[in-house]
Every structure is written in C-alpha cells, then in structure tokens.
Motif scaffolding. Sequence first.
Motif, short mmCIF file in Angstrom:
data_model
loop_
_atom_site.label_atom_id
_atom_site.label_comp_id
_atom_site.label_asym_id
_atom_site.label_seq_id
_atom_site.Cartn_x
_atom_site.Cartn_y
_atom_site.Cartn_z
N GLU A 1 79.10 34.53 8.64
CA GLU A 1 78.19 33.42 8.90
C GLU A 1 78.87 32.09 8.62
OE1 GLU A 1 74.81 34.24 6.52
OE2 GLU A 1 74.05 35.84 7.81
N ARG A 2 79.66 32.04 7.56
CA ARG A 2 80.40 30.81 7.24
C ARG A 2 81.41 30.49 8.33
NH1 ARG A 2 82.91 31.25 1.47
NH2 ARG A 2 83.59 29.16 2.03
N LYS A 3 82.10 31.52 8.83
CA LYS A 3 83.09 31.30 9.90
C LYS A 3 82.41 30.82 11.18
CE LYS A 3 86.91 34.33 8.56
NZ LYS A 3 87.81 35.42 9.01
N GLU A 4 81.25 31.39 11.47
CA GLU A 4 80.52 30.97 12.66
C GLU A 4 80.09 29.52 12.55
OE1 GLU A 4 78.64 31.08 16.37
OE2 GLU A 4 80.22 32.27 15.44
N GLN A 5 79.72 29.09 11.35
CA GLN A 5 79.35 27.70 11.14
C GLN A 5 80.55 26.78 11.37
OE1 GLN A 5 76.29 26.52 10.63
NE2 GLN A 5 77.04 24.42 10.59
N TRP A 6 81.72 27.18 10.88
CA TRP A 6 82.93 26.39 11.12
C TRP A 6 83.26 26.32 12.60
CZ3 TRP A 6 86.15 29.22 6.80
CH2 TRP A 6 85.72 28.77 5.56
N GLU B 1 81.10 23.86 14.30
CA GLU B 1 81.48 22.49 13.92
C GLU B 1 82.83 22.08 14.51
OE1 GLU B 1 81.42 22.49 9.70
OE2 GLU B 1 79.22 22.59 9.55
N GLY B 2 83.50 22.99 15.21
CA GLY B 2 84.79 22.67 15.82
C GLY B 2 85.96 22.78 14.88
N LEU C 1 92.52 29.81 14.22
CA LEU C 1 93.15 28.49 14.17
C LEU C 1 92.18 27.49 13.55
CD1 LEU C 1 94.86 28.43 17.67
CD2 LEU C 1 95.99 28.55 15.46
N TYR C 2 92.58 26.91 12.43
CA TYR C 2 91.75 25.94 11.73
C TYR C 2 92.21 24.53 12.08
CZ TYR C 2 89.97 29.85 9.04
OH TYR C 2 89.37 31.02 8.67
N CYS C 3 91.24 23.66 12.33
CA CYS C 3 91.53 22.32 12.85
C CYS C 3 91.12 21.25 11.85
CB CYS C 3 90.79 22.10 14.17
SG CYS C 3 91.01 23.43 15.38
N ASN C 4 91.70 20.05 12.04
CA ASN C 4 91.30 18.91 11.23
C ASN C 4 90.04 18.29 11.81
OD1 ASN C 4 92.17 17.54 13.49
ND2 ASN C 4 93.97 16.66 12.51
N ASP C 5 89.62 17.16 11.28
CA ASP C 5 88.38 16.53 11.72
C ASP C 5 88.43 16.08 13.18
OD1 ASP C 5 87.34 16.89 9.20
OD2 ASP C 5 87.98 14.92 8.47
#
Length: 432
Positions: free
Chosen positions: A180-185, A188-189, A334-338
């Motif tokens: 659920e936390r990953k889906e939220q991320w 949020e892009g 893949l984790y992204c910045n703002d």
Amino acid sequence: MGDKFLLRVRKSIWYIPTLYASLSIILTVLVVMFDIFLAPKLMNHLPKLFFTNVELAKTTLAAIATALLTMTTITFSTIMVVLTTYSTQFSPRTLQDFITDRKTLRVLGIFIGGFLYSILALLFMREWFDDQPVIAAFVGVLLAVLCLGIFVIFIQHVANSIQVSKLIEKLVQEGLERMERKEQWRLEGKLKYKEQLNVDHFYFSDIKNIKAPSTGYIQLIDVEQWIGLAEKYHLFIEFHKQIGDFVTEHSDICSIYFLKEPQKIKEEELYKAVVVGTERTPIQDESFALQKLVEVALRAISPGINDPNTANSCIRYMSKLILTYAKVDANMELYCNDKGVEKVAIPVKTLEDLLYTTFYQIRNYGKEDLSVMFTILECFILVGEGSNQPTKKKLLVMSEYLTAVIKEEGLHPLDCKRLTSLKQHLTKVLNI
C-alpha cells in the motif's frame, strides 16, 4: 527516516516500556510537588476521599508495588511461553511479530511504570509531610486498577495471539501494508516500475561499485537519503541486491554513476543509507510475509505436528498477497526526486521468482498430501480470477510444475475426479 525509526523500535523491546517508565517518573514528580505545595491549600476544596495520611500512603504504595512487580513477573513468564509456542509450532521467524507487538510492549510499559511510580512515591513519603494528607496513595490505587484492567486485556491478547488464524491474518496484513505504501508512492510519481534498467540513455563520466558495510541481510534501503545523495553529488544509483538478500563485506550492493565530474564521497554517508542486519525484517521486505506463511505451512504438514488444515489455510491466504504482488510484475523499481527524475534503481522479485520461492518447498514436502496440492490449485484459481493475461500465463506454467509431482496412476477414482475438476476450473479461469 521513518523506516529507520521503525527498525530501531523493532530491534529493541525496551523502547515503549522506557517511554512509559519516563511518563511514570514525570507523574511521580507532579504528584509529589502537588502534595508538597498545593495539597495544604486545596484540602478544603477537594473530596476528602482523595487524601490519606503518610503512614497509610506508605502501606498502600508498598502493597501496590509488590502486586505490580508480581504481575510484571507473570507477564514476562507468559511472554516466554508464547515465544516457545511461536518457535516450536509456527516458525522462529514469527517471534518478532509477538515480541514487538504494541499491545505486548504497552502492557509491559504500564506495569513497569506503575511499579516505578509506587517505589518513587514511597521514597518521597518522608517526615517533612508531618501529619499533612497526601494524594500519592490515591493516584497509586488508580494506577493499580488500571494495571489490573490491562492485565485482563493482556490475557485475552495472549489467548488470541497463539491462535494460528490470528497469526496468519497478521502476516497477510503485514505484507499488504508495504505494498500500500509503494502504491501511494507510485500515485505521487515517486516510484516507477520497469522490466529492465537501461543506463545507456544518460551520460555518465565514471562508475564506482559500493561494497556492503557488513555481513548479513539487507534490512533497509533509505531511498530518501539515497535520492538526497544523488542530488548532492549528481549521481544515479543502481542497486544489484534486493531487500532481504544476504551479503558479505565483499558483495557489491550497488553501483554509483557519476553524471558529472566524479566527486569524493565519504563512505560513511553511503553506509548510513543502507542497513544490514542478522535477520530479515518486514519493514521494506514485503515478500518476507510470504516466507513466514510458507514456514508456518511447512511446520503444519511436518510429521511431528501433522496439521494439514493449517497449511491449507496459509496457502489460501497466500492468494491475497500473490494477487497484490502480481499487479506489479517488474524487475526493477525506480525511485524519483520531486521533479520526477529517476535517481535510484532497486531490483525486485518477478512474479515467476515469487511463485517459485513460495511454493517449491511446499511442493516437495506436501506432495504426499492431496489436500495440500488441491489447495495450491485453489490458490491459483483465486489469483487467476483477478489477474491479467500475462499473469495468467505465468500461473499456468507454475501450476504445471506443481502438479507434476502428483502420481495420478495411484490415486483413487474420487481423488482423480477432484484433481481433474480443479485442473479444468483453473484452465477455464486462466482462459488458456
């Protein structure tokens, strides 16, 4: 930072009890200050029931302290019995689920806090009070009543905790929370999924491989901290190890791509962003919940316990987790910045790997129990009902692998009929 805090709390059972002990010390100071400075002024404005003389207060607080110490001892003994049950009947990996349970730690904290209050308040019952009434004993009685109620709740909690159905439900919820936390991320892009990572689309001037800080399991990767390092030094970071992988000091856990001129980076900065420990934790390792379910199922079908119904219950609940994981079938996160720029890549298990590591042990140890094999097919039917076509193809391949160990020539006609019915149902659901 949040995940690191959760990991520290999970490693230490004394965090919450220490918090309650600190609150009890503050309460003691407030009560003693009230008795010294305010009680003489407010005696005529408060019910006399609140006040006792010093001698009665000493007797009451001493009795409460003795009772609470006894209750704390019984609580510790009960916890040890439950831990033995978890280790022998369920799995050693499930011990932390009870040890770090908030209800358990709160009970310990309240008992320890009540005992500390009684002892410290008793210490301050000195001659300077003379014949002055005090409320310390009344507050102690209130704490004793609270502890008695908490003790009853704790007994009920223990009775529920040793039920395997409650443990299974908790393990499933544990795995779903992380997803659920990953889906939220993702919404949020901040997180993207890809089949393969291609680093050729950007220019990099140099590459540096980073070794693991110690030997053990990768428990946590602080993505936000890695993104901060990537922004600070103009990097792209590719991890080669997954959360939950076992590494040594000689293992390359990640590669750093310098997008501009290489800069000197302190290793301490890098090692603070990854945590390696002696055991796996569920904080970022969503597949760990599946492994614990597998271990409970294997323990249930072992000759010493011989409880296939528990194993079947575990397998049925696995369908919920597998169905959730199947919605994100990729090789890389893949984790992204703002700004949505990709900065950190972490490999994850594909659906094929997840299915294999989940069921291959159950296949080997449960092949002689038809009920277990039938339940596996039921699990695949449940997953197939909520999956897309690519996922269904993978389910078909894995179902053929799992059912290959069933020797149909030696089965009773009724068993053959049930097996054929489940296979036909699965084929219909998978649409293949």
